[in-house]
Structure formats: C-alpha cells, structure tokens
Design a protein around this motif. Sequence first.
Motif, short mmCIF file in Angstrom:
data_model
loop_
_atom_site.label_atom_id
_atom_site.label_comp_id
_atom_site.label_asym_id
_atom_site.label_seq_id
_atom_site.Cartn_x
_atom_site.Cartn_y
_atom_site.Cartn_z
N ALA A 72 0.86 -1.19 0.00
CA ALA A 72 0.00 0.00 0.00
C ALA A 72 0.89 1.23 0.00
O ALA A 72 1.82 1.33 0.81
N GLN A 73 0.62 2.16 -0.88
CA GLN A 73 1.46 3.34 -1.08
C GLN A 73 0.63 4.60 -0.94
O GLN A 73 -0.41 4.75 -1.58
N VAL A 74 1.12 5.54 -0.11
CA VAL A 74 0.46 6.83 0.03
C VAL A 74 1.27 7.88 -0.71
O VAL A 74 2.41 8.16 -0.35
N ALA A 97 -2.82 2.32 -3.97
CA ALA A 97 -2.17 3.61 -3.82
C ALA A 97 -3.21 4.72 -3.75
O ALA A 97 -4.31 4.59 -4.32
N ALA A 98 -2.87 5.79 -3.06
CA ALA A 98 -3.81 6.90 -2.89
C ALA A 98 -3.12 8.24 -3.07
O ALA A 98 -2.01 8.44 -2.60
N LEU A 147 -6.12 11.36 2.33
CA LEU A 147 -6.37 10.45 3.44
C LEU A 147 -6.04 11.09 4.78
O LEU A 147 -4.97 11.67 4.96
N ASP A 148 -6.96 10.95 5.73
CA ASP A 148 -6.63 11.21 7.12
C ASP A 148 -6.12 9.91 7.72
O ASP A 148 -5.92 8.91 7.01
N GLU A 149 -5.88 9.89 9.01
CA GLU A 149 -5.30 8.69 9.62
C GLU A 149 -6.22 7.48 9.48
O GLU A 149 -5.75 6.36 9.24
#
Length: 270
Positions: A72-74, A97-98, A147-149
């Motif tokens: 998963a990639q931010v 990914a986001a 994205l928040d936490e």
Amino acid sequence: DEAWEWRALPDGTSQRILPHAVGQALARALVMHPGDLDRAALARDILPERYLRQLQGLSLEDQRLLCHARVAQVGLGGLGGHLLEQLARAGVGFIRAADGECFEPSNLNRQLLSCDAAVGRPKAEAALDRVARINPGVTLEAWSRMLDEEGMAELLQGAELAIDALGGLDDRPALRRAARRAGIPLVTAAVAGSTGYVAVAFPDRDSVSDLLIRGGAGAENTLGTPAWTVAVAASLQVNLVVRCLLGRVGEDEPALMFDLADGSFTPVRL
C-alpha cells in the motif's frame, strides 16, 4: 505447459521462459488476467519473459513472491510516480495507492506520471493508465482522495508493507501510526535539494525516520526538489521495498542518508 521455450542464460545455465507474445495471446484466449497467468507460469518454474533480465539478481522463488506481494502506497507525486513505475516493472503483483491531488505545472520538473497534457488531471487516474501500459499483470487499485489517519488505516488493510511517498512531513506521523496499528513495516523516504534519506520503520521498534518526521513542512519547500534527487531516493526506496518483501531486511537495518552534492551516502542507526 506447452507454451514455454528453453532460453540460455549468461551464466551458462538455461531456463524455461514464457515468451511475451505467447503469454499475451494465452491470456486473451483463456480470458485470464495477465497477472494470474504470470503467477500460474511461475508456479510451474516458467519465467514470464518480461522478468528475464531480473533473473540474475532474483531467483524464480523471489519473482513468485513479488508477483504475489501486496503493498500500500500513500502518494503518487514525485517519489510516488517513480516508486509506482519501478514496482510495476519489477512485478509487484498488487498495489493499492492513494493521492487526491491533480497535477500542477510545478510538478512537471520531477513527477514521472506528469506531462503537459496531464496538468489538471487526477494523479490516481494517470497512475492507472501508466501501470496498464507498462505491466498489465500488476493489479493497481488507485484512490483519488486525500487520506486522514483513518483513511490510511483503510488503505493499509490486507497489505504486507506500507510505502510512504508523501510530500512534506505533516502527514507522516499519521501514516507511521497506521502502519504500526496494522503491524506492518513502513518504508519511507524524503528529499530536499540534493539531500535525502531512506529508511524502514518496523511496527514494534523505533526508527531513525521517527526522528525525521517531526517539525512541520520540511526542508523541501526551501531547498527544492530536483528530479535527480527524487529519482535516486525513489530507487533506493524501491530497493528497500523489494528486500523487505523478500525477507532480506532485519530490524537493525540502518537509515541511509545521502547528499548528491558531494556524493556521500551514510548509514545511520539509533
């Protein structure tokens, strides 16, 4: 099983290879996702041709592991675009990914997914197009949202590794906490001017990177982000991601600090 051919390797050995065109035709004929076909071939010790030049550095078992890996990639900007490109070419099978941003003119100096025609386009859309063109065997789930936490925790569900491709430092502590709660390592990097660092943070112990994600927006705003520094950091980060996925990174792995102005690369441990 009958579609492969023997191919001589530089070390004098030979390997069963699934020719690229044959694999494409088989996937179409069997109405099969190209990634599923690659995994089926690798399960029979048959290497898809696209991974042939990795074989001297990675074993067949290594390639099998990568093709089954879930990460998963931010972030899909400077670091994120280069990361996605290399992970897809390496054959990392499942990537979520986001990035909720659209491309701006100031991205054009360094962001691999950007181009003049893409200005104003969501980065997640460009990521989907790019991966589909370079390796349709990789499944990319791209979220066009900030994205928040809580969102980071959602993104990390089912992943075996988290990848930090965020810009600045503000959101990195939240991603670190989300990875800790998920119980998975976080591979992180940052750049500013000619300098950068790459590190892995394990969920059950402190990391050098934890000391570097405190204190606001970061030096990149004042020192800039030239393309070559971003590309070096992303390549080092991909190397660390692949090593983690293959079980080749211990909890004593040092952070790597670098400065391209003087060519220095310095490992740092707590």
